[in-house]
Design a protein around this motif. Structure first.
Motif, PDB file in Angstrom:
ATOM      1  N   ILE A  87       1.150  -1.221  -0.015  1.00  0.00           N
ATOM      2  CA  ILE A  87      -0.106   0.174  -0.039  1.00  0.00           C
ATOM      3  C   ILE A  87       0.838   1.067  -0.072  1.00  0.00           C
ATOM      4  N   ASN A  88       2.195   1.201  -0.206  1.00  0.00           N
ATOM      5  CA  ASN A  88       2.595   2.460   0.597  1.00  0.00           C
ATOM      6  C   ASN A  88       3.506   2.249  -0.425  1.00  0.00           C
ATOM      7  N   ASP A  89       4.173   1.663  -1.447  1.00  0.00           N
ATOM      8  CA  ASP A  89       5.457   1.445  -2.711  1.00  0.00           C
ATOM      9  C   ASP A  89       4.378   0.553  -3.920  1.00  0.00           C
ATOM     10  N   ILE A  90       3.580   0.376  -4.546  1.00  0.00           N
ATOM     11  CA  ILE A  90       2.537   0.320  -5.580  1.00  0.00           C
ATOM     12  C   ILE A  90       3.957   0.129  -6.156  1.00  0.00           C
ATOM     13  N   LYS A  91       3.918  -1.170  -7.212  1.00  0.00           N
ATOM     14  CA  LYS A  91       4.146  -1.656  -8.485  1.00  0.00           C
ATOM     15  C   LYS A  91       3.590  -2.603  -9.011  1.00  0.00           C
ATOM     16  N   LEU A  92       4.437  -2.274 -10.502  1.00  0.00           N
ATOM     17  CA  LEU A  92       3.592  -2.686 -11.187  1.00  0.00           C
ATOM     18  C   LEU A  92       3.808  -3.701 -12.582  1.00  0.00           C
ATOM     19  N   ARG A  93       3.907  -4.461 -13.079  1.00  0.00           N
ATOM     20  CA  ARG A  93       3.989  -5.498 -14.409  1.00  0.00           C
ATOM     21  C   ARG A  93       3.340  -5.510 -15.086  1.00  0.00           C
ATOM     22  N   SER A  94       3.463  -6.035 -16.095  1.00  0.00           N
ATOM     23  CA  SER A  94       2.849  -6.533 -17.906  1.00  0.00           C
ATOM     24  C   SER A  94       3.120  -8.139 -17.518  1.00  0.00           C
ATOM     25  N   TRP A  95       1.565  -7.964 -17.765  1.00  0.00           N
ATOM     26  CA  TRP A  95       1.538  -9.792 -18.128  1.00  0.00           C
ATOM     27  C   TRP A  95       0.808  -9.837 -19.688  1.00  0.00           C
ATOM     28  N   SER A  96       1.685 -10.849 -20.183  1.00  0.00           N
ATOM     29  CA  SER A  96       1.212 -11.573 -21.517  1.00  0.00           C
ATOM     30  C   SER A  96       0.099 -11.776 -21.308  1.00  0.00           C
ATOM     31  N   TYR A  97      -1.393 -12.335 -21.859  1.00  0.00           N
ATOM     32  CA  TYR A  97      -2.691 -13.035 -21.701  1.00  0.00           C
ATOM     33  C   TYR A  97      -2.865 -13.681 -22.791  1.00  0.00           C
ATOM     34  N   GLY A  98      -2.702 -12.891 -23.738  1.00  0.00           N
ATOM     35  CA  GLY A  98      -2.545 -14.381 -25.329  1.00  0.00           C
ATOM     36  C   GLY A  98      -3.473 -15.502 -25.640  1.00  0.00           C
ATOM     37  N   GLN A  99      -4.242 -14.281 -25.151  1.00  0.00           N
ATOM     38  CA  GLN A  99      -6.115 -15.190 -25.262  1.00  0.00           C
ATOM     39  C   GLN A  99      -6.062 -15.748 -26.566  1.00  0.00           C
ATOM     40  N   PHE A 100      -5.115 -15.068 -27.481  1.00  0.00           N
ATOM     41  CA  PHE A 100      -4.847 -15.647 -29.185  1.00  0.00           C
ATOM     42  C   PHE A 100      -4.402 -16.125 -29.818  1.00  0.00           C
ATOM     43  N   GLU A 101      -3.367 -16.582 -28.836  1.00  0.00           N
ATOM     44  CA  GLU A 101      -2.140 -17.072 -29.626  1.00  0.00           C
ATOM     45  C   GLU A 101      -2.793 -18.642 -29.622  1.00  0.00           C
ATOM     46  N   GLU A 102      -1.751 -19.346 -30.781  1.00  0.00           N
ATOM     47  CA  GLU A 102      -2.007 -20.820 -31.330  1.00  0.00           C
ATOM     48  C   GLU A 102      -2.159 -21.538 -29.866  1.00  0.00           C
ATOM     49  N   ASN A 103      -3.646 -22.336 -30.369  1.00  0.00           N
ATOM     50  CA  ASN A 103      -3.704 -23.617 -29.216  1.00  0.00           C
ATOM     51  C   ASN A 103      -4.055 -23.332 -27.929  1.00  0.00           C
ATOM     52  N   ILE A 104      -4.306 -21.921 -27.971  1.00  0.00           N
ATOM     53  CA  ILE A 104      -4.595 -21.414 -26.595  1.00  0.00           C
ATOM     54  C   ILE A 104      -5.969 -21.760 -26.753  1.00  0.00           C
ATOM     55  N   LEU A 105      -6.977 -21.338 -27.709  1.00  0.00           N
ATOM     56  CA  LEU A 105      -8.487 -22.003 -27.853  1.00  0.00           C
ATOM     57  C   LEU A 105      -8.513 -22.772 -27.299  1.00  0.00           C
ATOM     58  N   ASP A 106      -8.373 -23.979 -27.489  1.00  0.00           N
ATOM     59  CA  ASP A 106      -8.324 -25.155 -27.680  1.00  0.00           C
ATOM     60  C   ASP A 106      -7.440 -26.022 -26.414  1.00  0.00           C
ATOM     61  N   ALA A 107      -6.766 -24.915 -25.244  1.00  0.00           N
ATOM     62  CA  ALA A 107      -6.321 -25.474 -24.637  1.00  0.00           C
ATOM     63  C   ALA A 107      -7.206 -24.745 -23.891  1.00  0.00           C
ATOM     64  N   CYS A 108      -7.663 -23.902 -23.413  1.00  0.00           N
ATOM     65  CA  CYS A 108      -8.989 -23.908 -22.632  1.00  0.00           C
ATOM     66  C   CYS A 108     -10.460 -24.195 -22.566  1.00  0.00           C
ATOM     67  N   LEU A 109     -10.410 -24.796 -23.472  1.00  0.00           N
ATOM     68  CA  LEU A 109     -11.688 -25.769 -23.982  1.00  0.00           C
ATOM     69  C   LEU A 109     -11.529 -27.658 -23.204  1.00  0.00           C
ATOM     70  N   PHE A 110     -10.226 -27.489 -23.219  1.00  0.00           N
ATOM     71  CA  PHE A 110      -9.972 -28.378 -22.570  1.00  0.00           C
ATOM     72  C   PHE A 110     -10.008 -28.484 -21.035  1.00  0.00           C
ATOM     73  N   LEU A 111      -9.595 -27.434 -20.324  1.00  0.00           N
ATOM     74  CA  LEU A 111     -10.158 -27.256 -19.161  1.00  0.00           C
ATOM     75  C   LEU A 111     -11.421 -27.459 -18.729  1.00  0.00           C
ATOM     76  N   MET A 112     -12.381 -27.361 -19.702  1.00  0.00           N
ATOM     77  CA  MET A 112     -13.883 -27.615 -19.475  1.00  0.00           C
ATOM     78  C   MET A 112     -13.936 -29.096 -19.382  1.00  0.00           C
ATOM     79  N   ASP A 113     -13.548 -29.787 -19.857  1.00  0.00           N
ATOM     80  CA  ASP A 113     -13.438 -31.534 -20.263  1.00  0.00           C
ATOM     81  C   ASP A 113     -12.700 -31.725 -18.807  1.00  0.00           C
ATOM     82  N   LYS A 114     -11.744 -31.293 -18.492  1.00  0.00           N
ATOM     83  CA  LYS A 114     -10.878 -31.440 -17.860  1.00  0.00           C
ATOM     84  C   LYS A 114     -11.800 -31.520 -16.200  1.00  0.00           C
TER      85      LYS A 114
END
Length: 649
Positions: A138-165
């Protein structure tokens, strides 16, 4: 002839076809045609029958459906459309279509439970593939970027697999409530062999330290390939991967940081810190903790299972903290319900309410065995709740979406409502709690760079006509960001004379030699200060976390930055420590520019500069972001980032 239709022009339907509506009927062509013999019955002509020859789904990235639905970035050959928006298909028949004599129909069943009506918010919370993680304290807020990459190759299939899992039935995969509920469990590995194995003890054997990850894609693809938990994660990693999953499926989502987040083991809206006879915190009996920060997610959806008004943003959390219905999961819990104290509504609202509303109570056990309350802090927990701004990388405060202003009538009413609905709230009425009201104590820590000395300052303000003496004890602890202590590295006791109507400040120097050998991932310290007013026997107590400044990576580019053409990226780092860094790993990635690349370095001598050059060919024009991280045993949470504008060829 071709006929173009969309879902807005379909005729009313009363039933369901036997075949799926997106089936092309090509297999019907395999039925042998009848060979006519003899006399042909009058009026019968096989060409009179209307037959579907082909169906065009306009599913290529450059075609109208993926362009209008903003799904052209997915590396997937299938048609991907979003709920609540019309799309086009073209049906080819064996002969000209006559609307007066011919009939055909298409069937759709599309309901949009996650519709967000603001276009800029849709672009941010669904389409943006890079986000910001706010950390520090709270006294020293820091930030960093994070790559979500939801459009990257095979990510959609991986996310659909999680629902199978998660064994989510097909009928439930259009229900964001069910999706979030099962996903918050499968994101962690605690009880279902899910995506990420957590580690909070600074031991990352046979895995990647949480601070080294730069995005979600590597984690999801590794899990999709191996079907085994990926090691290791902490709260921002769980939240980053969960955000990717939600955005990939078209559910608006954002990553939230709650500073000074309570982990209340017995859910009584009270964090109990037990003091010994000298006023020191007894770590053996203190089980509750305050996290410097905690990251979770919010997902936007309607809540038809709740009364009107409790839809919108819902808290979901994949970090395994406590079980819910027998599994480590949390949410979806309505943010509106949390704010107003309606914690009776599913799911897990009491736990989230405690994370942002708990009091810190300092207790001491008297000689007769009773517990004496020495101090109560009602404002420390949930001081600041933030997320990324829409369309920019700045910080947006959303504390007031979770709680009313401290001390307001609305806050009191929300608390009474939460208690009425079953939240346990211990009361101090009838106890011997009588605080010292005429003396205040404050604690400040000087900002400092990792590896340097710094000072902390304890300030007393005597508001009375009396002269007091305060026996003061300072305890400096190296802690995990969850508030759990690794070890105490600094002990300092002194006596302070407090003159009437005056302030007195006392400095204590913290030397780098006292902390460097035991420092943890996030260079985080936790200081406890207790002071006994000798004349009254009362105890003042406060605590504060502080984080040292960690050096950053520098990223540069050379040459023209054009999609489809080679460009050069350089990462630089100068070792600021008075020691050689060993077994150093660098990571670099950028959605649409380059997939994750890694480089190992055996040593970086003190004060020397490392330079790593990478060649890549960006494939997506527009404003993109490069993200880099450095990791070794002696130094973690070292990041760098650079915005780059990739031109069209």
């Amino acid at each position: 002839m071709s006929e173009t239709t969309d879902k807005e022009k379909k005729p009313p339907l009363n039933g369901r076809r036997a075949l799926p509506s997106n089936n092309s009927n090509d297999e019907e062509n395999e039925v042998p045609e009848m060979e006519a013999f003899g006399l042909i019955p009058r009026g019968f002509n096989p060409t009179d029958y209307l037959r579907v020859v082909d169906v065009h789904m306009f599913k290529e990235p450059h075609e109208i459906n993926k362009q209008q639905h903003h799904t052209d970035k997915y590396y997937n050959p299938k048609l991907i459309v979003r709920r609540g928006q019309s799309f086009q298909i073209q049906v080819d028949f064996n002969r000209p279509y006559n609307p007066e004599t011919d009939q055909f129909w298409l069937e759709y069943l599309i309901e949009d439970a996650v519709y967000l009506d603001d276009e800029k918010e849709r672009e941010e919370y669904v389409l943006n593939d890079v986000g910001i993680v706010f950390h520090g304290n709270i006294n020293d807020i820091k930030l960093r970027s994070w790559s979500y990459g939801q459009f990257e190759e095979n990510i959609l299939d991986a996310c659909l697999f999680l629902m199978d899992k998660a064994e989510l039935e097909l009928s439930g995969r259009g229900n964001p409530i069910k999706i979030c509920r099962v996903a918050s469990a499968v994101i962690n590995s605690r009880d279902d062999n899910g995506v990420i194995a957590g580690s909070w003890d600074n031991t990352y054997t046979n895995g990647v330290p949480p601070s080294a990850w730069t995005g979600s894609a590597d984690i999801l693809l590794e899990y999709y390939s191996s079907k085994q938990p990926v090691r290791y994660g902490q709260c921002w990693v769980f939240a980053g991967v969960f955000n990717t999953f939600l955005r990939c499926l078209g559910i608006p989502a954002r990553l939230i940081t709650n500073y000074s987040s309570a982990h209340d083991n017995n859910a009584n809206l009270q964090l109990d810190f037990f003091l010994d006879d000298e006023g020191k915190v007894d770590t053996t009996t203190t089980k509750d903790s305050v996290w410097n920060y905690h990251c979770w997610n919010e997902a936007w959806m309607t809540r038809p299972d709740l009364p009107v008004g409790f839809g919108g943003w819902q808290v979901v959390d994949g970090t395994p903290q406590e079980t819910s219905d027998g599994m480590y999961r949390c949410g979806p819990a309505s943010v509106q319900a949390i704010k107003h104290g309606h914690v009776c509504f599913q799911f897990d609202a009491p736990f989230v309410y405690a994370e942002v509303n708990s009091d810190i109570v300092y207790l001491r056990r008297a000689k007769n065995g009773t517990q004496v309350i020495e101090n109560i802090d009602t404002t420390h927990v949930g001081q600041l709740i933030v997320t990324k701004e829409v369309g920019r990388d700045g910080m947006m405060e959303i504390t007031e979406e979770y709680k009313f202003q401290e001390g307001s009538e609305e806050e009191r009413l929300a608390l009474e409502t939460a208690v009425m609905y079953g939240v346990k709230k211990q009361t101090t009425q009838g106890t011997s709690y009588q605080p010292q009201t005429d003396v205040d104590m404050e604690f400040q820590a000087q900002k400092a760079v990792l590896g340097s000395d710094f000072k902390v300052t304890i300030t007393f303000r005597n508001k009375s006509r009396n002269t007091y003496t305060a026996t003061t004890y300072l305890s400096g602890n190296i802690v995990f960001y969850t508030g759990v202590t690794k070890n105490e590295f600094k002990k300092h006791t002194f006596s302070a004379k407090l003159e009437p109507y005056s302030s007195s400040a006392f400095d204590v120097v913290i030397k780098s030699s006292e902390y460097l050998s035991d420092l943890l991932d996030q260079a985080s310290f936790h200081f406890f200060v207790t002071a006994r007013i000798n004349e009254t026997g009362k105890i003042l107590a406060t605590q504060k976390a502080t984080v040292l400044e960690i050096p950053s990576l520098r990223i540069k580019t050379q040459g023209a930055m054009v999609a489809g053409k080679e460009m050069s990226v350089t990462v630089e780092f100068t070792n600021p420590l008075k020691q050689t860094l060993e077994n150093v790993t660098l990571r670099l990635e950028g959605p649409g520019v380059l997939r994750t690349m890694k480089k190992e370095f055996r040593q970086i001598p003190m004060n020397s500069t490392l330079i790593w050059e990478v060649k890549c060919i960006p494939n997506r024009p527009g404003l993109r972001k490069l993200i880099a991280s450095l990791n070794c045993d002696a130094l973690r949470h070292v990041y760098g980032e650079l915005n780059v504008q990739i031109q069209k060829p």
